[in-house]
Write a protein that holds these residues in place. Structure first.
Motif: not given
Length: 315
Positions: A67, A84-86, A103, A107, A114, A117, A202, A204
């Protein structure tokens, strides 16, 4: 190795695989496979890989699984895991553009892609905000929401008394990102619109290993048997066995052994459904994924083996 990657890439018709996003010199890697050259797989921790791909030795072309943003040289392709969780916090009336821009910038600034995500997460009362829902749709990911009480129990590095008074939890973005577990990579960031106050935040998180074997390893399993609980053989059982084999190849410990399709095993399926009902109804005594009493943890040493409901409060 080349045959395995060739079989997988043959099913990748464009820049996105049926399972995971793909970018880089896909054509160059494909030509290496076609010409019979060795193709190297470099994988970060055991993300689920496309069917047919297994780790191998060094080669003239490279297929990476990460990632992180990495150099995309000639004959290098990158598979992006959904890792990834945002977490998103938002004011009423927030524009979708503000969330999407925040976002993507956050990232990118963290050196992440991205394309990895997997979801946005937020407070349940924010999930109905048109801008939040539209941002998730624009990013092409689902939107997960949590009640304030659940987020309030998540430990975060940046709690806010103002947020607690306003929405019932001291954190939205960080707590929502961490609610399902994982490693906090980016602490809460605010958007920076011109001429007005920020309306979005946000954070991450790299999600915790979501595979069954990874969850078994955490409480100390040394041997894991993967049972494909299907009546008949086919694509889904094959995928279960494949993922178990990839996990075993990337991380040789513990000993992971997939079996054939279980078939019509009524008693086994009944037990599985019983455990699901226990979890849904709040009886977590047999749910080791949720139980802090499975192993000795600091502050919980005297609760090991006790049902959760009967355990004393942590000191």
């Amino acid at each position: 190795m080349s045959e395995a990657i060739g079989a997988a890439m043959a099913s990748w018709p464009g820049p996105r695989t049926p399972y995971l996003p793909l970018e880089g010199d896909v054509a160059g890697v494909w030509r290496a496979v076609r010409d019979g050259e060795r193709v190297e797989l470099r994988a970060d921790p055991a993300w689920p890989l496309p069917p047919g791909v297994t780790p191998g030795a060094r080669g003239a072309a490279v297929l990476r699984v990460t990632d992180r943003v990495v150099p995309l040289g000639e004959r290098t392709a990158v598979v992006r895991p959904a890792s990834l969780t945002v977490g998103v916090g938002a004011s009423r009336g927030v524009p979708a553009d503000e969330i999407v821009g925040l976002v993507r910038h956050t990232v990118r600034e963290a050196g992440l892609s991205h394309l990895s995500v997997a979801e946005l997460a937020t407070l349940d009362t924010k999930a109905d905000e048109p801008g939040v829902a539209a941002a998730a749709a624009r990013l092409g990911v689902p939107l997960r929401s949590y009640p304030a009480g659940e987020l309030a129990r998540v430990e975060v590095p940046s709690p806010s008394g103002t947020a607690l008074a306003a929405v019932g939890t001291p954190s939205v973005a960080e707590a929502a990102a961490l609610a399902a577990g994982g490693e906090l990579l980016v602490r809460k960031r605010k958007s920076a619109p011109e001429g007005r106050a920020a309306m979005a935040t946000c954070a991450v998180v790299r999600r915790a290993g979501g595979s069954g074997p990874d969850r078994c390893v955490k409480p100390g399993a040394r041997r894991i048997v993967v049972l494909p609980c299907f009546l008949l053989s086919g694509v889904l059982p094959d995928r279960c066995r494949h993922r178990a084999a990839v996990r075993a190849a990337v991380r040789p410990e513990p000993d992971i052994r997939p079996t054939e399709v279980v078939g019509a095993a009524g008693k086994l399926y009944g037990l599985v459904m019983k455990r699901h009902r226990e979890a849904d109804e709040g009886d977590l005594r047999m749910n080791c994924d949720s139980c802090v009493h499975r192993i000795a943890l600091p502050g919980f040493e005297d609760t090991v083996g006790l049902p959760r409901a009967a355990a004393p409060a942590p000191r």
